[in-house]
Motif scaffolding. Structure first.
Motif, short mmCIF file in Angstrom:
data_model
loop_
_atom_site.label_atom_id
_atom_site.label_comp_id
_atom_site.label_asym_id
_atom_site.label_seq_id
_atom_site.Cartn_x
_atom_site.Cartn_y
_atom_site.Cartn_z
N THR A 151 66.27 62.55 77.48
CA THR A 151 65.58 61.41 76.87
C THR A 151 64.11 61.73 76.66
OG1 THR A 151 67.10 59.84 77.90
CG2 THR A 151 64.99 58.97 77.15
N THR A 152 63.47 62.27 77.68
CA THR A 152 62.07 62.68 77.54
C THR A 152 61.92 63.76 76.48
OG1 THR A 152 61.34 62.07 79.76
CG2 THR A 152 60.20 63.92 78.73
N ALA A 153 62.77 64.77 76.52
CA ALA A 153 62.66 65.87 75.55
C ALA A 153 62.86 65.37 74.13
CB ALA A 153 63.69 66.95 75.89
N LEU A 154 63.79 64.45 73.94
CA LEU A 154 64.04 63.91 72.60
C LEU A 154 62.80 63.18 72.08
CD1 LEU A 154 66.41 63.60 70.55
CD2 LEU A 154 66.85 61.37 71.59
N TRP A 155 62.21 62.34 72.92
CA TRP A 155 61.02 61.60 72.49
C TRP A 155 59.83 62.52 72.28
CZ3 TRP A 155 60.65 57.27 70.15
CH2 TRP A 155 61.58 56.25 70.38
N ARG A 168 60.56 67.26 96.46
CA ARG A 168 59.17 66.98 96.84
C ARG A 168 58.42 66.34 95.68
NH1 ARG A 168 54.61 71.48 98.67
NH2 ARG A 168 52.84 70.03 98.70
N GLU A 169 58.57 66.87 94.49
CA GLU A 169 57.90 66.31 93.31
C GLU A 169 58.31 64.86 93.10
OE1 GLU A 169 55.56 66.44 89.68
OE2 GLU A 169 55.65 67.79 91.39
N ARG A 170 59.57 64.55 93.27
CA ARG A 170 60.05 63.19 93.06
C ARG A 170 59.44 62.23 94.07
NH1 ARG A 170 66.27 63.30 90.95
NH2 ARG A 170 66.02 64.98 89.44
N ARG A 171 59.41 62.65 95.34
CA ARG A 171 58.81 61.79 96.37
C ARG A 171 57.33 61.56 96.08
NH1 ARG A 171 61.63 65.22 99.86
NH2 ARG A 171 59.68 66.27 100.38
N GLU A 172 56.63 62.62 95.75
CA GLU A 172 55.19 62.51 95.53
C GLU A 172 54.88 61.66 94.30
OE1 GLU A 172 53.71 66.71 97.59
OE2 GLU A 172 53.90 66.57 95.40
N PHE A 173 55.71 61.78 93.27
CA PHE A 173 55.43 60.99 92.07
C PHE A 173 55.65 59.51 92.33
CE2 PHE A 173 56.48 59.06 87.97
CZ PHE A 173 55.31 59.36 87.28
N ARG A 174 56.72 59.19 93.05
CA ARG A 174 56.94 57.78 93.39
C ARG A 174 55.77 57.22 94.21
NH1 ARG A 174 61.43 59.66 92.16
NH2 ARG A 174 63.29 58.47 91.57
N ALA A 218 61.30 69.75 84.69
CA ALA A 218 62.02 70.68 83.81
C ALA A 218 61.39 72.07 83.82
CB ALA A 218 62.05 70.13 82.39
N ALA A 219 60.08 72.11 84.06
CA ALA A 219 59.38 73.40 84.08
C ALA A 219 59.53 74.12 85.41
CB ALA A 219 57.91 73.19 83.77
N GLY A 220 60.19 73.49 86.37
CA GLY A 220 60.47 74.17 87.62
C GLY A 220 59.69 73.67 88.82
N ALA A 221 59.03 72.51 88.71
CA ALA A 221 58.36 71.95 89.88
C ALA A 221 59.39 71.65 90.96
CB ALA A 221 57.61 70.68 89.49
#
Length: 215
Positions: free
Chosen positions: A120-124, A193-199, A186-189
């Motif tokens: 969805t992100t890539a399409l937009w 951990r990335e998901r927790r930190e972003f929330r 998508a770039a490999g983060a």
């Protein structure tokens, strides 16, 4: 009875799903990866495991297929956000803390949706690389969702649950931040951990805008 042989190299179509859904899934992935101009109907047909006539039968022209891909992701996103927004709106009468917790939950639903559907992100993003082209897609498939959340923020401000002078800017800023987060994944983060930190970041952002809710 002799069954027709499948042509070499053509992927086998997923017979458990309707053909149109298979075509749209394949087309969405290709448009998200390459953009509108770089994808042809024959490529979509090959990826879906059908012939070009079948693609045209189910979706029409390439422009119509492109539109249908956006309509498909919009419908899925609309369903989850509408339910979350209704729950948040119902919390407005319970006071500021409940309203802000509901906003946390709404944002979490949106983040979950895009994390689970990075196409969805890539399409937009492909579409936004050429902002003057296909602008009608934004009007049909992005603006309604922006308005949904902006109207929720406006309603929350009207009840005194928060102060929000520019809800449309807040919504667009959160949307772009979330798309950027999905790109980082998508770039490999590092995923978990990335998901927790972003929330945690988004919750702090909302608390900074509207005040901290009690746990």
């Amino acid at each position: 009875m002799t069954m027709p042989r499948r042509r070499p190299g053509r992927p086998r179509r997923d017979e458990s799903r309707p053909t149109r859904e298979v075509v749209l899934t394949a087309a969405t992935a290709l448009f998200a990866e390459r953009g509108f101009d770089a994808v042809g109907l024959r490529e979509v047909a090959a990826a879906a495991g059908v012939d070009v006539a079948t693609v045209a039968h189910h979706t029409g022209t390439k422009a119509a297929l492109y539109d249908a891909c956006f309509a498909r992701v919009f419908a899925a996103e609309r369903d989850v956000l509408t339910e979350a927004a209704e729950q948040a709106r119902a919390a407005l009468d319970a006071g500021p803390d409940a309203a802000r917790r509901a906003l946390h939950e709404l944002v979490d639903v949106f983040v979950d949706f895009l994390e689970d559907r990075p196409e969805t992100t890539a399409l937009w993003l492909r579409r936004w690389l050429e902002p003057q082209r296909h602008a009608e897609l934004d009007q049909r498939y992005a603006d309604p969702l922006y308005r949904l959340v902006a109207e929720l923020l406006t309603a929350a401000a009207a009840t005194g649950a928060l102060a929000e002078p520019t809800p449309h800017i807040t919504v667009r800023s959160l949307v772009w931040a979330t798309h950027g987060h999905v790109v980082a994944l998508a770039a490999g983060a590092p995923g978990a951990r990335e998901r927790r930190e972003f929330r945690a970041f988004v919750h702090r952002l909302l608390d900074g805008l509207y005040g901290s809710a009690t746990p």
